[in-house]
Design a protein around this motif. Structure first.
Motif, mmCIF file in Angstrom:
data_model
loop_
_atom_site.group_PDB
_atom_site.id
_atom_site.type_symbol
_atom_site.label_atom_id
_atom_site.label_comp_id
_atom_site.label_asym_id
_atom_site.label_seq_id
_atom_site.Cartn_x
_atom_site.Cartn_y
_atom_site.Cartn_z
ATOM 1 N N ARG A 145 -5.059 86.892 -49.455
ATOM 2 C CA ARG A 145 -3.751 87.080 -48.978
ATOM 3 C C ARG A 145 -2.749 85.894 -49.354
ATOM 4 N N LEU A 146 -1.606 85.926 -50.151
ATOM 5 C CA LEU A 146 -0.541 85.132 -50.211
ATOM 6 C C LEU A 146 0.512 84.742 -49.121
ATOM 7 N N ARG A 147 0.962 83.532 -48.955
ATOM 8 C CA ARG A 147 1.934 83.718 -47.906
ATOM 9 C C ARG A 147 2.905 82.553 -48.358
ATOM 10 N N ALA A 148 4.220 82.911 -48.466
ATOM 11 C CA ALA A 148 5.297 82.202 -49.065
ATOM 12 C C ALA A 148 5.483 80.971 -47.772
ATOM 13 N N ALA A 149 5.572 79.588 -48.295
ATOM 14 C CA ALA A 149 6.019 78.528 -47.370
ATOM 15 C C ALA A 149 6.493 77.424 -48.167
ATOM 16 N N PRO A 150 7.388 76.720 -47.536
ATOM 17 C CA PRO A 150 7.866 75.432 -48.174
ATOM 18 C C PRO A 150 7.119 74.346 -48.296
ATOM 19 N N LEU A 151 7.183 73.503 -49.423
ATOM 20 C CA LEU A 151 6.193 72.578 -49.678
ATOM 21 C C LEU A 151 6.156 71.567 -48.506
ATOM 22 N N GLN A 152 7.406 71.564 -47.776
ATOM 23 C CA GLN A 152 7.287 70.396 -46.551
ATOM 24 C C GLN A 152 6.317 70.829 -45.615
ATOM 25 N N SER A 153 5.835 72.093 -45.468
ATOM 26 C CA SER A 153 4.895 72.557 -44.545
ATOM 27 C C SER A 153 3.628 72.504 -45.067
ATOM 28 N N GLY A 154 3.198 71.935 -46.352
ATOM 29 C CA GLY A 154 1.930 71.983 -46.837
ATOM 30 C C GLY A 154 0.902 70.847 -46.173
ATOM 31 N N GLY A 155 1.704 69.800 -45.721
ATOM 32 C CA GLY A 155 0.839 68.814 -44.916
ATOM 33 C C GLY A 155 -0.301 68.104 -45.642
ATOM 34 N N VAL A 156 -1.302 67.677 -44.890
ATOM 35 C CA VAL A 156 -2.392 66.992 -45.356
ATOM 36 C C VAL A 156 -3.193 68.044 -46.441
ATOM 37 N N ALA A 157 -3.220 69.291 -46.614
ATOM 38 C CA ALA A 157 -4.027 70.095 -47.155
ATOM 39 C C ALA A 157 -3.390 70.109 -48.579
ATOM 40 N N LEU A 158 -2.113 70.145 -48.740
ATOM 41 C CA LEU A 158 -1.334 70.080 -49.987
ATOM 42 C C LEU A 158 -1.538 68.856 -50.620
ATOM 43 N N ASP A 159 -1.283 67.630 -49.963
ATOM 44 C CA ASP A 159 -1.700 66.281 -50.548
ATOM 45 C C ASP A 159 -2.829 66.148 -51.232
ATOM 46 N N ARG A 160 -4.078 66.708 -50.435
ATOM 47 C CA ARG A 160 -5.308 66.639 -51.047
ATOM 48 C C ARG A 160 -5.450 67.238 -52.451
ATOM 49 N N ALA A 161 -4.720 68.708 -52.192
ATOM 50 C CA ALA A 161 -4.933 69.410 -53.413
ATOM 51 C C ALA A 161 -4.289 68.997 -54.351
ATOM 52 N N LEU A 162 -3.002 68.108 -54.356
ATOM 53 C CA LEU A 162 -2.394 67.407 -55.396
ATOM 54 C C LEU A 162 -3.169 66.428 -56.096
ATOM 55 N N CYS A 163 -3.855 65.580 -54.965
ATOM 56 C CA CYS A 163 -4.842 64.461 -55.380
ATOM 57 C C CYS A 163 -5.801 64.833 -56.356
ATOM 58 N N SER A 164 -6.428 65.961 -55.630
ATOM 59 C CA SER A 164 -7.559 66.600 -56.424
ATOM 60 C C SER A 164 -7.455 66.933 -57.695
ATOM 61 N N SER A 165 -6.280 67.428 -58.177
ATOM 62 C CA SER A 165 -5.688 67.949 -59.595
ATOM 63 C C SER A 165 -5.653 67.045 -60.370
ATOM 64 N N VAL A 166 -4.999 65.672 -59.956
ATOM 65 C CA VAL A 166 -5.088 64.659 -60.736
ATOM 66 C C VAL A 166 -6.345 63.925 -60.975
ATOM 67 N N LEU A 167 -6.923 63.550 -60.083
ATOM 68 C CA LEU A 167 -8.317 62.969 -60.225
ATOM 69 C C LEU A 167 -9.592 63.776 -61.032
ATOM 70 N N SER A 168 -9.241 64.944 -60.780
ATOM 71 C CA SER A 168 -10.241 65.893 -61.634
ATOM 72 C C SER A 168 -9.980 66.199 -63.161
ATOM 73 N N ALA A 169 -8.654 65.838 -63.542
ATOM 74 C CA ALA A 169 -8.293 66.025 -64.954
ATOM 75 C C ALA A 169 -8.939 64.970 -65.794
#
Length: 258
Positions: A145-169
């Motif tokens: 399921r998808l749920r709309a949420a602002p980027l500001q609420s992403g917290g640690v999980a969002l930061d980790r996902a962004l970092c992972s996308s760069v480090l794995s590139a």
């Protein structure tokens, strides 16, 4: 992670303001172009693309266009006066609601224009300050399921996902500064730098990108200090060209403070 696209305000005001309603007898009829815009708005608000607006979806639409959510009494009015399907507002019901608003104010379109502008429409009814998109999700197991949420609420999980996308590139640029590794993913229209602390103690780093040319950053300042906890990674900068028609050059300078 998004492509890093950046929405901009319109540069020129339309020469004419498109009429939204026309009078027919004692009532006001929604113009064809306005009805088409309302269909687009309905589709934008229909986040799960099931053809109807749930109370949650309609509430998000209300927050976007009026700044106020829909309470129980207001939703009860919707349920009693407009077409629903399985407890959700249909497209016809949504159109009838806007028709009622036009008649209730004797054709005054000020509130209707507020809705249009909040959803990204200009006065010629072109959609030039909004960028609707569709996300398709496929899963071999379970029911995602998808749920709309602002980027500001992403917290640690969002930061980790962004970092992972760069480090794995592939094709990233890497620099070593003490116990820190700075990894930069440089694309045609985006440069993202991740700071990785390989040591056993926190490190305070100063990043200076003031010499960058034609660059917009996710950071409020082009020069700032950041503390990187031991064994962790964080985003240093998201950068992209301010003017895509001109050359751009991200420049990073850094030194350890402590």
């Amino acid at each position: 992670m998004t492509s890093g696209c950046r929405l901009k305000p319109r540069k020129e005001k339309p020469r004419s303001k498109h009429p939204l309603v026309e009078k027919e007898g004692d009532e006001y009829k929604l113009m064809k172009e306005f009805r088409n815009a309302l269909i687009d708005i309905f589709d934008m608000a229909d986040l799960d693309s099931n053809g109807t607006l749930s109370r949650e979806e309609f509430n998000m639409f209300q927050l976007r266009t009026s700044g106020e959510g829909i309470d129980d009494d207001a939703w009860e009015v919707v349920e009693e006066n407009f077409e629903l399907k399985k407890g959700e507002l249909t497209r016809k019901g949504f159109m009838d609601l806007n028709q009622m608003e036009a008649n209730d104010v004797d054709g005054d379109t000020d509130d209707l224009w507020v809705t249009l502008r909040c959803m990204g429409f200009s006065e010629d009814l072109s959609l030039d300050e909004s960028c609707p998109f569709v996300v398709d999700v496929f899963s071999e197991k379970g029911s995602p399921r998808l749920r709309a949420a602002p980027l500001q609420s992403g917290g640690v999980a969002l930061d980790r996902a962004l970092c992972s996308s760069v480090l794995s590139a592939k094709g990233t640029q890497k620099r070593i500064v003490g116990n820190l590794e700075l990894v930069t993913l440089l694309g045609p229209m985006r440069a993202t730098t991740v700071i990785c602390n390989k040591g056993e103690s926190k490190v305070q780093l100063k990043l200076n990108c003031r010499e960058s040319e034609n660059c917009a950053s996710s950071r409020a300042l082009m020069e700032y200090s950041v503390t990187v906890p031991a064994g962790q990674s964080l985003i240093g900068h998201h950068m992209m060209p301010r003017d895509e028609s001109k050359e751009w050059r991200p420049v990073y300078q850094e030194h350890i403070l402590t």
